[in-house]
Scaffold this active site. Structure first.
Site, PDB file in Angstrom:
ATOM      1  N   SER A  37      34.510  29.394  42.771  1.00  0.00           N
ATOM      2  CA  SER A  37      35.708  30.229  42.928  1.00  0.00           C
ATOM      3  C   SER A  37      37.016  29.464  42.856  1.00  0.00           C
ATOM      4  O   SER A  37      38.052  30.050  42.571  1.00  0.00           O
ATOM      5  CB  SER A  37      35.646  30.969  44.267  1.00  0.00           C
ATOM      6  OG  SER A  37      35.507  30.052  45.335  1.00  0.00           O
ATOM      7  N   ASP A 305      42.910  33.108  51.871  1.00  0.00           N
ATOM      8  CA  ASP A 305      41.958  33.738  52.789  1.00  0.00           C
ATOM      9  C   ASP A 305      41.328  32.605  53.596  1.00  0.00           C
ATOM     10  O   ASP A 305      41.821  31.478  53.552  1.00  0.00           O
ATOM     11  CB  ASP A 305      40.937  34.615  52.035  1.00  0.00           C
ATOM     12  CG  ASP A 305      40.179  33.859  50.950  1.00  0.00           C
ATOM     13  OD1 ASP A 305      40.066  32.624  51.043  1.00  0.00           O
ATOM     14  OD2 ASP A 305      39.703  34.508  49.990  1.00  0.00           O
ATOM     15  N   HIS A 308      39.941  30.010  50.611  1.00  0.00           N
ATOM     16  CA  HIS A 308      40.634  29.573  49.403  1.00  0.00           C
ATOM     17  C   HIS A 308      42.108  29.274  49.641  1.00  0.00           C
ATOM     18  O   HIS A 308      42.816  30.102  50.215  1.00  0.00           O
ATOM     19  CB  HIS A 308      40.534  30.652  48.324  1.00  0.00           C
ATOM     20  CG  HIS A 308      39.132  31.010  47.983  1.00  0.00           C
ATOM     21  ND1 HIS A 308      38.517  32.142  48.462  1.00  0.00           N
ATOM     22  CD2 HIS A 308      38.209  30.359  47.235  1.00  0.00           C
ATOM     23  CE1 HIS A 308      37.271  32.177  48.011  1.00  0.00           C
ATOM     24  NE2 HIS A 308      37.057  31.115  47.272  1.00  0.00           N
TER      25      HIS A 308
END
Ligand code: NAG
Ligand code: NAG
Ligand code: NAG
Length: 330
Positions: A37, A305, A308
């Site tokens: 990610s 978040d 990340h």
């Protein structure tokens, strides 16, 4: 006379090819990225997985303010590094439905949020394993050959920067799920071997300038130290000596840790919780538009978040790291 001219032309061509091969200060034609990610710019959008983020408030600081499938408020390192190399401001996701062959020329990312070196990681999350990403890379090279010729494909292989960013999810989730099977040392060994195998495969497919990121500071910290300091960094050094091209380790772990610990020095106000979501656990499905707690100024936060970093934190990391490593790839 004509023959002499021909010889001269051939010699000049040979000199030119040789100079290009030496690769000192040639331009980087493309950035090609594999991993998770941190580097995904939308490859999960069409998958049946909960690990998606193509909805607000993700992307609130992206150009146009819309969610693209990037796991951040704005752009992610794939974009920021591509920009730093002078290629493009946003690196396309290979799975984007509307990509044209020309869009592939400056590079793509195959990265899929939630994946890891451990095949079980991708399986648990129903995302694309790094091994499948290599299969898509073969397809990518075939498409370049078909549309732009062998020579162009060879130029991309010889001179592009290849980046691999994986293992955070193995460390944060999959290790715990397999505690019956591995202890810390054996799992670290397994991941280091997998990363080295990945680099070998990529090299076999033609990549010559390969950087491998460490994980971000998540999950089991002693395991991370064993994996990166003790195993992966020396393994990559020996691959660099053995194989042609340049292969190197990029320590993003210590860089991000420094930003977290000294966040004020970098102009961040908050480092102990994410901008999106209230508590400390908010990844994709908890960080959404129903969540009333999204902060207004993401730039004041290290984390977007709970997992990340924000675009601004990514930018600090990329500036710090790339300046250090850029000379290796030119
Ligand atoms: C590139 O390498 C060649 C030969 O090694 C050298 O003559 C030249 O100055 C180098 N160019 C740059 C920009 O480093
Ligand atoms: C490459 O060469 C150009 C012109 O010779 C120079 O402007 C540029 O800074 C060089 N880049 C690197 C990374 O050495
Ligand atoms: C957002 O936060 C950053 C970092 O603290 C600060 O420099 C900037 O002025 C803030 N922007 C707004 C609009 O408040």
């Amino acid at each position: 006379m004509k023959l002499q001219m021909l010889w001269l032309a051939l010699v000049l061509i040979a000199v030119k090819i040789n100079a290009a091969k030496q690769g000192n200060n040639t331009t980087i034609p493309a950035l090609i990225v594999f991993g998770d990610s941190i580097m995904d710019t939308g490859n999960n959008n069409g998958l049946h997985t909960i690990l998606k983020c193509n909805f607000p408030p993700y992307g609130k600081d992206f150009p146009g303010g819309y969610a693209t499938g990037r796991f951040s408020d704005g752009r992610v390192p794939s974009d920021l590094i591509a920009e730093k190399l002078g290629l493009t401001k946003t690196l396309p996701a290979y799975m984007s439905p509307n990509l044209k062959p020309e869009d592939l020329l400056q590079g793509v990312t195959f990265a899929s949020g939630g994946t890891g070196y451990d095949p079980l990681t991708a399986k648990m999350m129903s995302v694309i394993s790094v091994w499948d990403q290599l299969t898509y890379f073969k397809q990518y090279i075939a498409t370049i050959k078909q549309h732009f010729g062998e020579e162009k494909a060879q130029n991309i292989l010889d001179h592009s920067f290849f980046l691999v960013v994986s293992s955070s999810n193995d460390l944060a989730h999959t290790f715990l799920a397999q505690s019956y099977k591995y202890d810390r040392t054996s799992y670290a060994n397994f991941l280091a071997d997998s990363a080295a195998k990945f680099v070998r495969e990529l090299h076999k497919l033609g990549a010559r300038k390969i950087g491998v990121f460490s994980a971000v500071p998540v999950g089991c910290v002693p395991l991370q130290r064993t994996l990166f300091g003790g195993l992966l960094s020396p393994a990559l050094d020996s691959l660099d000596k053995e194989l042609d091209g340049v292969i190197f380790y990029i320590n993003v772990y210590d860089t991000l840790l420094d930003i977290i610990q000294n966040h004020e020095k970098y102009g961040f106000e908050v480092a102990d919780r994410g901008c999106c979501g209230k508590g400390t656990v908010a990844i994709s499905y908890l960080c959404n538009s129903l969540n009333p707690f999204t902060c207004s100024n993401s730039s004041a936060y290290v984390f977007w978040d709970s997992y990340h970093p924000t675009e601004r934190a990514y930018q600090v990391i990329v500036d710090k790291l790339l300046d250090k490593y850029l000379s290796k790839i030119y």
